[in-house]
Motif scaffolding. Sequence first.
Motif, mmCIF file in Angstrom:
data_model
loop_
_atom_site.group_PDB
_atom_site.id
_atom_site.type_symbol
_atom_site.label_atom_id
_atom_site.label_comp_id
_atom_site.label_asym_id
_atom_site.label_seq_id
_atom_site.Cartn_x
_atom_site.Cartn_y
_atom_site.Cartn_z
ATOM 1 N N ARG A 95 8.465 -5.223 -3.799
ATOM 2 C CA ARG A 95 9.794 -5.799 -3.995
ATOM 3 C C ARG A 95 10.723 -4.794 -4.689
ATOM 4 O O ARG A 95 11.890 -4.643 -4.301
ATOM 5 C CB ARG A 95 9.667 -7.071 -4.826
ATOM 6 N N CYS A 96 10.204 -4.081 -5.681
ATOM 7 C CA CYS A 96 11.027 -3.107 -6.407
ATOM 8 C C CYS A 96 11.376 -1.905 -5.527
ATOM 9 O O CYS A 96 12.520 -1.443 -5.503
ATOM 10 C CB CYS A 96 10.299 -2.643 -7.671
ATOM 11 N N LEU A 97 10.389 -1.401 -4.793
ATOM 12 C CA LEU A 97 10.648 -0.231 -3.949
ATOM 13 C C LEU A 97 11.568 -0.571 -2.783
ATOM 14 O O LEU A 97 12.338 0.275 -2.320
ATOM 15 C CB LEU A 97 9.330 0.341 -3.433
ATOM 16 N N GLU A 98 11.510 -1.785 -2.325
ATOM 17 C CA GLU A 98 12.394 -2.188 -1.225
ATOM 18 C C GLU A 98 13.824 -2.420 -1.709
ATOM 19 O O GLU A 98 14.775 -2.245 -0.944
ATOM 20 C CB GLU A 98 11.836 -3.446 -0.569
ATOM 21 N N ALA A 99 13.976 -2.769 -2.984
ATOM 22 C CA ALA A 99 15.314 -2.994 -3.526
ATOM 23 C C ALA A 99 15.974 -1.711 -4.026
ATOM 24 O O ALA A 99 17.170 -1.707 -4.330
ATOM 25 C CB ALA A 99 15.251 -4.002 -4.670
ATOM 26 N N ALA A 100 15.197 -0.633 -4.093
ATOM 27 C CA ALA A 100 15.699 0.594 -4.722
ATOM 28 C C ALA A 100 16.658 1.367 -3.832
ATOM 29 O O ALA A 100 17.328 2.298 -4.302
ATOM 30 C CB ALA A 100 14.511 1.479 -5.105
ATOM 31 N N ARG A 113 17.771 4.213 -1.445
ATOM 32 C CA ARG A 113 17.260 5.552 -1.136
ATOM 33 C C ARG A 113 16.288 5.997 -2.222
ATOM 34 O O ARG A 113 16.670 6.175 -3.373
ATOM 35 C CB ARG A 113 18.418 6.541 -1.020
ATOM 36 N N ILE A 114 15.068 6.190 -1.812
ATOM 37 C CA ILE A 114 14.018 6.567 -2.769
ATOM 38 C C ILE A 114 12.971 7.392 -2.044
ATOM 39 O O ILE A 114 12.656 7.141 -0.870
ATOM 40 C CB ILE A 114 13.386 5.316 -3.416
ATOM 41 N N THR A 115 12.443 8.399 -2.713
ATOM 42 C CA THR A 115 11.362 9.223 -2.184
ATOM 43 C C THR A 115 10.062 8.751 -2.824
ATOM 44 O O THR A 115 9.937 8.748 -4.055
ATOM 45 C CB THR A 115 11.590 10.710 -2.489
ATOM 46 N N VAL A 116 9.121 8.342 -1.991
ATOM 47 C CA VAL A 116 7.869 7.764 -2.478
ATOM 48 C C VAL A 116 6.721 8.726 -2.189
ATOM 49 O O VAL A 116 6.463 9.071 -1.033
ATOM 50 C CB VAL A 116 7.592 6.401 -1.807
ATOM 51 N N PHE A 117 6.031 9.148 -3.234
ATOM 52 C CA PHE A 117 4.844 9.988 -3.095
ATOM 53 C C PHE A 117 3.614 9.115 -3.314
ATOM 54 O O PHE A 117 3.463 8.488 -4.366
ATOM 55 C CB PHE A 117 4.847 11.118 -4.134
ATOM 56 N N GLY A 118 2.749 9.062 -2.307
ATOM 57 C CA GLY A 118 1.561 8.235 -2.467
ATOM 58 C C GLY A 118 0.768 8.136 -1.183
ATOM 59 O O GLY A 118 0.914 8.961 -0.272
ATOM 60 N N ASP A 119 -0.067 7.116 -1.103
ATOM 61 C CA ASP A 119 -0.985 6.951 0.020
ATOM 62 C C ASP A 119 -0.314 6.197 1.170
ATOM 63 O O ASP A 119 0.834 5.742 1.066
ATOM 64 C CB ASP A 119 -2.239 6.205 -0.435
ATOM 65 N N ASP A 120 -1.062 6.037 2.260
ATOM 66 C CA ASP A 120 -0.523 5.391 3.457
ATOM 67 C C ASP A 120 -0.248 3.908 3.277
ATOM 68 O O ASP A 120 0.398 3.290 4.131
ATOM 69 C CB ASP A 120 -1.485 5.587 4.639
ATOM 70 N N GLY A 121 -0.730 3.331 2.186
ATOM 71 C CA GLY A 121 -0.489 1.918 1.948
ATOM 72 C C GLY A 121 0.983 1.581 1.788
ATOM 73 O O GLY A 121 1.383 0.420 1.964
ATOM 74 N N ARG A 153 3.293 2.506 3.750
ATOM 75 C CA ARG A 153 3.977 2.527 5.038
ATOM 76 C C ARG A 153 4.431 1.131 5.477
ATOM 77 O O ARG A 153 5.188 1.006 6.420
ATOM 78 C CB ARG A 153 3.087 3.156 6.110
ATOM 79 N N GLY A 154 3.999 0.120 4.769
ATOM 80 C CA GLY A 154 4.456 -1.226 5.084
ATOM 81 C C GLY A 154 5.741 -1.608 4.381
ATOM 82 O O GLY A 154 6.202 -2.754 4.508
ATOM 83 N N LEU A 155 6.359 -0.677 3.663
ATOM 84 C CA LEU A 155 7.602 -0.973 2.946
ATOM 85 C C LEU A 155 8.722 -1.358 3.912
ATOM 86 O O LEU A 155 8.983 -0.652 4.887
ATOM 87 C CB LEU A 155 8.060 0.248 2.139
ATOM 88 N N ALA A 156 9.401 -2.444 3.596
ATOM 89 C CA ALA A 156 10.563 -2.862 4.390
ATOM 90 C C ALA A 156 11.824 -2.255 3.777
ATOM 91 O O ALA A 156 12.720 -2.965 3.313
ATOM 92 C CB ALA A 156 10.648 -4.382 4.433
ATOM 93 N N ASN A 157 11.852 -0.940 3.783
ATOM 94 C CA ASN A 157 12.996 -0.215 3.226
ATOM 95 C C ASN A 157 13.288 0.968 4.144
ATOM 96 O O ASN A 157 12.622 2.009 4.066
ATOM 97 C CB ASN A 157 12.702 0.270 1.806
#
Length: 492
Positions: free
Chosen positions: A349-354, A356-364, A366-370
């Motif tokens: 919820r936080c990453l989708e509301a942010a 423009r954001i650069t996310v470093f992490g795993d393939d999990g 990839r389901g972000l609705a952003n």
Amino acid sequence: MTKSMPASADQFEWRPGRGSGQSPTVFLGLGPEPDKLPEWFDLPPDKPVLYLESQAFMDQIDGYAARVPAHFIHISPDEFTAPLADRARAARYLPAHRAFPSFFAPLTARLTLGGHSRTRLERTVWLPCGDADLLIAELTAAFTAKGYSVRHIDHEALGKHPGSVLPDLLREGVPDLFFSINFKGLDHYGLACALLREAGTEVGVWLVDNPFNVLPSVRSGYWRDVRLFVTDHSFIGPLIKAGARKVTHLPLAAAPALLDGTVLPDHARDLAGKLVFVGRSAFPDRDKFFAGETVGDEARALVLGDTGTRRYDYHWWRDRLGVDALWPGNAGRAVGAGAEFASRAWKFRCLEAAGRITVFGDDGWRGLANPDADLRGPLDYYAHLPAVYREAAVTLNVTGLQLPAGLNQRNFDVWCAGGYLITDTHPGLSIFPPELTDPIAYARPEEIHDLVIRHREDTRTRRDLQRAWRECILRDHTYDNRAETILKTMRL
């Protein structure tokens, strides 16, 4: 758990006497048919036999006292002294040692170590660990700065074979402190802890993760007498209610020396002016850990449909599910599964509301609705992460809900690395002054975007806050500070 105790001679493990002359015979547990022992082991009635037995065991055997041979003499654990343990011809009834480890582990430790003198290692700490464990470099440097020698011990060998590995290590010398993270290096039944204590070593355990996700693997109540440290102060009460006697708050911290000299990896060379997030979508083997646990449809709908500020953390789930006893047993796993589901929902919820954001992490992730999220691969914690914090305009912190009042490394590292953090508000921030936390905290995901706009420019206000945060952390919240707390608490 109720189990049948087998009655046969092969259930006993014997150790020959070590003393000169005739050694006394001592049984550490008699088994369910003590009247048969003289015949099984050729024990003449004119020679006294000493024995120790768990009261909990005796209470469960009908007519137990009447079945104990008349020449068997019951002694207390205090009477089983180191000199007696050293010279005795001893037999251990192994099923009872597994079923009642809190009683028998200290006796086995005394029997194993005996009355031999051991060399004390001056100002020495043992850290059980694996090759790539986090916090070991930080603690090693911190204890070293306090004048202690630090030795790393293979936690897997120690946890699996404490009865053979630890005595050999202790013959080389006895340390002041054995400090474990999440019970690493301590076996499930408490023998390792008993051996260390018998040798005169203080034992401390730092529960870095949710204590009740760690404790189900502990099969003995020995942990209740160990000095525990918790990163989340909200677990002090529940641990005491579960029987813990000594619990101290010990948050995570910063290791400034480990944040210097890092470089940007190739996939992170364009971060100027950007908002970044670094983190895993789930902890390793999450699905395996919570196998068989499900979150009900009603609870899922409640969490996913809430757009307010309620934090559906571990304590909330415990109340909802009505789980009282968190140890022993696995009842707490359902609570943890709920908290993990809510954590994932909160982070998404936080990453989708942010925006423009650069996310470093795993393939999990990839389901972000952003559609404005730039998803990139993971970063090396020690080699690359501090450089990313320095380069980005703002780093977003989203706190998981397994630890309702726990801080993560970002709360310390970003500021010390020269970056700028915004974070969700929660009780763990109370260790910092409110004049530092209030300007950079959000309660709702919808506040993130405006907070980034307000803080990403290089202004005097931003620089002043960065400086104040760094000074606060360097003064009060380094791993040197934490090592000092540990040593004082352990009276070292």
